[in-house]
Design a protein around this motif. Sequence first.
Motif, mmCIF file in Angstrom:
data_model
loop_
_atom_site.group_PDB
_atom_site.id
_atom_site.type_symbol
_atom_site.label_atom_id
_atom_site.label_comp_id
_atom_site.label_asym_id
_atom_site.label_seq_id
_atom_site.Cartn_x
_atom_site.Cartn_y
_atom_site.Cartn_z
ATOM 1 N N CYS A 82 23.801 -11.624 -15.198
ATOM 2 C CA CYS A 82 24.251 -10.341 -14.490
ATOM 3 C C CYS A 82 25.598 -10.053 -14.498
ATOM 4 O O CYS A 82 26.376 -10.844 -14.421
ATOM 5 N N GLY A 83 25.832 -8.715 -15.103
ATOM 6 C CA GLY A 83 27.228 -8.295 -14.865
ATOM 7 C C GLY A 83 27.684 -8.008 -13.588
ATOM 8 O O GLY A 83 26.857 -7.984 -12.517
ATOM 9 N N GLN A 84 29.108 -7.599 -13.320
ATOM 10 C CA GLN A 84 29.422 -7.166 -12.008
ATOM 11 C C GLN A 84 28.705 -6.120 -11.207
ATOM 12 O O GLN A 84 28.707 -5.830 -10.091
ATOM 13 N N GLU A 85 28.104 -5.112 -12.224
ATOM 14 C CA GLU A 85 27.413 -4.016 -11.496
ATOM 15 C C GLU A 85 25.947 -4.329 -11.249
ATOM 16 O O GLU A 85 25.188 -3.577 -10.970
ATOM 17 N N TRP A 86 25.572 -5.679 -11.332
ATOM 18 C CA TRP A 86 24.132 -6.164 -11.171
ATOM 19 C C TRP A 86 24.103 -7.318 -10.116
ATOM 20 O O TRP A 86 25.172 -7.950 -9.886
ATOM 21 N N TRP A 87 23.098 -7.468 -9.471
ATOM 22 C CA TRP A 87 22.631 -8.579 -8.588
ATOM 23 C C TRP A 87 21.517 -9.173 -8.916
ATOM 24 O O TRP A 87 20.631 -8.696 -9.182
ATOM 25 N N SER A 88 21.969 -10.843 -9.078
ATOM 26 C CA SER A 88 20.938 -11.528 -9.679
ATOM 27 C C SER A 88 19.790 -11.845 -8.473
ATOM 28 O O SER A 88 20.157 -12.476 -7.324
ATOM 29 N N CYS A 89 18.598 -11.869 -8.778
ATOM 30 C CA CYS A 89 17.253 -12.051 -7.754
ATOM 31 C C CYS A 89 16.157 -11.709 -8.782
ATOM 32 O O CYS A 89 16.207 -11.541 -9.847
ATOM 33 N N SER A 90 15.076 -12.321 -8.063
ATOM 34 C CA SER A 90 13.660 -11.890 -8.723
ATOM 35 C C SER A 90 13.423 -10.668 -8.098
ATOM 36 O O SER A 90 12.812 -10.574 -6.872
ATOM 37 N N PRO A 91 13.274 -9.568 -8.893
ATOM 38 C CA PRO A 91 13.016 -8.410 -8.393
ATOM 39 C C PRO A 91 11.470 -8.149 -8.264
ATOM 40 O O PRO A 91 10.684 -8.966 -8.750
ATOM 41 N N VAL A 92 11.292 -7.080 -7.090
ATOM 42 C CA VAL A 92 9.776 -6.769 -6.790
ATOM 43 C C VAL A 92 9.391 -5.780 -7.785
ATOM 44 O O VAL A 92 8.217 -5.403 -7.629
ATOM 45 N N HIS A 93 10.193 -5.100 -8.438
ATOM 46 C CA HIS A 93 9.679 -3.778 -9.013
ATOM 47 C C HIS A 93 9.820 -4.104 -10.848
ATOM 48 O O HIS A 93 10.613 -4.901 -11.429
ATOM 49 N N SER A 106 15.713 -9.896 -14.039
ATOM 50 C CA SER A 106 16.434 -10.896 -13.224
ATOM 51 C C SER A 106 17.287 -10.336 -12.531
ATOM 52 O O SER A 106 18.090 -11.373 -11.936
ATOM 53 N N CYS A 107 17.859 -9.259 -12.637
ATOM 54 C CA CYS A 107 18.876 -8.563 -12.007
ATOM 55 C C CYS A 107 18.691 -7.228 -11.248
ATOM 56 O O CYS A 107 17.833 -6.539 -12.170
ATOM 57 N N ILE A 108 19.052 -6.646 -10.434
ATOM 58 C CA ILE A 108 19.035 -5.239 -9.959
ATOM 59 C C ILE A 108 20.365 -4.498 -9.837
ATOM 60 O O ILE A 108 21.348 -5.323 -9.850
ATOM 61 N N PRO A 109 20.450 -3.251 -10.119
ATOM 62 C CA PRO A 109 21.871 -2.662 -10.105
ATOM 63 C C PRO A 109 22.258 -2.632 -8.698
ATOM 64 O O PRO A 109 21.558 -2.576 -7.596
ATOM 65 N N ARG A 110 23.833 -3.038 -8.556
ATOM 66 C CA ARG A 110 24.316 -3.338 -7.226
ATOM 67 C C ARG A 110 24.073 -1.865 -6.378
ATOM 68 O O ARG A 110 24.123 -1.966 -5.214
ATOM 69 N N CYS A 151 21.669 -2.135 -3.630
ATOM 70 C CA CYS A 151 21.702 -3.063 -2.618
ATOM 71 C C CYS A 151 22.091 -2.256 -0.966
ATOM 72 O O CYS A 151 22.799 -1.257 -1.063
ATOM 73 N N ARG A 152 21.756 -3.073 -0.084
ATOM 74 C CA ARG A 152 21.945 -2.320 1.301
ATOM 75 C C ARG A 152 21.443 -0.892 1.408
ATOM 76 O O ARG A 152 21.946 -0.166 2.049
ATOM 77 N N ASP A 153 20.067 -0.572 0.829
ATOM 78 C CA ASP A 153 19.652 0.720 0.766
ATOM 79 C C ASP A 153 18.610 0.810 1.608
ATOM 80 O O ASP A 153 18.057 1.952 1.820
ATOM 81 N N GLY A 154 18.125 -0.232 2.465
ATOM 82 C CA GLY A 154 17.006 -0.022 3.322
ATOM 83 C C GLY A 154 15.995 -0.256 2.618
ATOM 84 O O GLY A 154 14.807 -0.137 3.284
ATOM 85 N N ILE A 155 15.562 -0.557 1.193
ATOM 86 C CA ILE A 155 14.625 -0.659 0.353
ATOM 87 C C ILE A 155 14.462 -2.059 -0.256
ATOM 88 O O ILE A 155 15.616 -2.521 -0.944
ATOM 89 N N GLN A 156 13.697 -2.653 -0.150
ATOM 90 C CA GLN A 156 13.344 -4.042 -0.732
ATOM 91 C C GLN A 156 13.221 -4.321 -2.135
ATOM 92 O O GLN A 156 12.310 -3.490 -2.686
ATOM 93 N N SER A 182 17.227 -10.392 -0.673
ATOM 94 C CA SER A 182 18.777 -10.688 -0.839
ATOM 95 C C SER A 182 19.601 -9.386 -1.058
ATOM 96 O O SER A 182 20.613 -9.495 -0.819
ATOM 97 N N ASP A 183 18.784 -8.676 -1.772
ATOM 98 C CA ASP A 183 19.417 -7.187 -2.078
ATOM 99 C C ASP A 183 19.779 -6.563 -0.656
ATOM 100 O O ASP A 183 20.794 -5.718 -0.833
ATOM 101 N N GLU A 184 19.227 -6.884 0.505
ATOM 102 C CA GLU A 184 19.718 -6.046 1.893
ATOM 103 C C GLU A 184 20.341 -6.954 2.812
ATOM 104 O O GLU A 184 21.128 -6.375 3.518
ATOM 105 N N PHE A 185 20.521 -8.294 2.552
ATOM 106 C CA PHE A 185 21.152 -9.164 3.529
ATOM 107 C C PHE A 185 22.275 -9.774 2.981
ATOM 108 O O PHE A 185 23.150 -10.060 3.568
#
Length: 158
Positions: A119-130, A135-139, A142-147, A153-156
């Motif tokens: 994942c690049g700087q603009e991405w967060w490495s995790c196991s997405p639910v969508h 293997s990454c979500i756009p940063r 993050c912290r938008d109140g939606i899992q 990990s995207d929220e905390f």
Amino acid sequence: SALALLVLVASGVAALALLPRPPVNHLCTAPNNRTGFLCDDRVTCVPASWVCDGVSNCRNGEDEQEQLCGDLPHSLPGYLVFYCSNPRSWVYADQRCDGMNDCGDCSDETWSSAACPPCGQEWWSCSPVHFQFCSCIPRRLCRDGIQHCLGWSDEFLC
């Protein structure tokens, strides 16, 4: 004798015109360091996914010509195509490693054939639910109140 020389030169020029020409290389690097198609003007570089999309992006329309677009993906040069793990599925080369699940099975993002960097700087490495992400979500998510990640990990943490 001048006329004979002129006829000889003209026939030589005509013979040269009939020789097969080497294929023109249309590979280029489009914005965001992605694979592209170089227009005949040798300046305009069209992103791969804009080729054969029904819109002429090259001045002379060569990105939409029948010989290029007639039998997709087989009529496209190999550098414009990425084949998914399902051999009947493909995406444009600039869609490989773009963070989105374009193949439907993440083979364009995570499998060894895709050879994507982490994942690049603009991405967060995790196991997405969508399904949309692999293997990454756009940063920006993050912290938008939606899992978006298993374990939240995207929220905390992100």
